[in-house]
Design an enzyme around this catalytic site. Structure first.
Site, mmCIF file in Angstrom:
data_model
loop_
_atom_site.group_PDB
_atom_site.id
_atom_site.type_symbol
_atom_site.label_atom_id
_atom_site.label_comp_id
_atom_site.label_asym_id
_atom_site.label_seq_id
_atom_site.Cartn_x
_atom_site.Cartn_y
_atom_site.Cartn_z
ATOM 1 N N HIS A 131 17.644 19.482 140.198
ATOM 2 C CA HIS A 131 17.016 19.470 138.868
ATOM 3 C C HIS A 131 18.219 19.469 138.010
ATOM 4 O O HIS A 131 19.373 20.046 138.160
ATOM 5 C CB HIS A 131 15.907 20.695 138.587
ATOM 6 C CG HIS A 131 14.944 20.398 139.130
ATOM 7 N ND1 HIS A 131 14.298 20.672 140.391
ATOM 8 C CD2 HIS A 131 13.617 19.768 138.604
ATOM 9 C CE1 HIS A 131 13.158 20.155 140.529
ATOM 10 N NE2 HIS A 131 12.605 19.392 139.457
ATOM 11 N N LYS A 135 17.016 24.187 133.977
ATOM 12 C CA LYS A 135 15.880 24.651 134.439
ATOM 13 C C LYS A 135 16.059 25.965 135.052
ATOM 14 O O LYS A 135 16.997 26.380 135.659
ATOM 15 C CB LYS A 135 15.593 23.822 136.094
ATOM 16 C CG LYS A 135 14.300 24.297 136.764
ATOM 17 C CD LYS A 135 13.833 23.059 137.793
ATOM 18 C CE LYS A 135 12.590 23.330 138.284
ATOM 19 N NZ LYS A 135 11.627 23.573 137.156
#
Length: 233
Positions: A131, A135
């Site tokens: 990600h 995040k």
């Protein structure tokens, strides 16, 4: 449909754009939790906030009979409380670790493959998720859902970010700039490996799924998931 956006980061903004394209109205955009949120202006709320505010947002909605769709991860220690409150108030609540239509199909594929691999002990299962660097949680909620799908259908008992025991699934959680979300499951043996993977091109799939879920939940009562929305059960 009048929508309250509880959390107005990049996901909230992507949801707003899609909701407007689909003819809905955004009546609230909340960056941080406040008890003064005029939630009753909305027909439905979509929560993509932060872990320590998610339950407050959800309970505020349920206390005021506003259906709520939550995609915030990292707060699931309070999930059972949200379910109990929803049932008590006869409200409508949905949580998903990922609202992407493709990811929810991937969840089902992952569980089906795990059932097939359960007795093939020559294969070792592992997972990688990637990600963007903003995040907050690792592993991702999506990765945890995938791990739970494997655990439910094999002899594995848990997942870990560290060196695994025999009954644990190792997860390699990577954070790289500008990656919306990539998840892969690999079954590796001495002679070959089997790999399934989902790659998101952008946040648009997540945002669209959240809006579809909000459209679906309006007028319903109960605790739901994306399996209900997409009829994947």
């Amino acid at each position: 449909m009048k929508i309250a956006l509880l959390g107005y980061g990049k996901m909230g903004q992507a949801i707003e754009a899609i909701a407007l394209e689909r003819g809905h109205e955004i009546v609230l955009k909340i960056d941080q939790f406040s008890t003064e949120i005029p939630i009753t202006q909305a027909d439905v709320a979509i929560d993509f906030s932060i872990p320590d505010k998610a339950y407050d947002h959800i309970s505020l909605c349920l206390e005021n009979n506003i259906p709520v769709v939550s995609g915030t991860t990292g707060w699931l220690q309070d999930y059972s409380k949200a379910v109990a409150l929803c049932n008590e108030k006869k409200g409508a609540f949905m949580y998903a670790s990922n609202y992407s239509v493709g990811v929810n199909v991937f969840f089902e594929l992952n569980a089906f493959l795990a059932k097939m691999m359960n007795n093939l002990t020559q294969y070792n299962v592992s997972m990688e998720e990637i990600h963007h660097t903003q995040k907050l949680d690792a592993p991702s909620g999506t990765a945890i859902t995938l791990a739970e799908g494997i655990i439910a259908n094999t002899s594995k008992k848990a997942w870990t970010l560290d060196s695994p025991n025999q009954d644990e699934i190792p997860i390699d959680a990577k954070r790289i700039e500008h990656v919306p979300g990539t998840h892969s499951i690999t079954y590796d043996s001495d002679v070959d490996f089997i790999k399934i993977e989902h790659v998101a091109h952008s946040r648009q799939g997540f945002a669209l799924g959240a809006v579809i879920a909000a459209e679906w939940i309006l007028g319903k009562q109960g605790v739901f998931s994306m399996k209900d929305v997409l009829n994947l059960g």
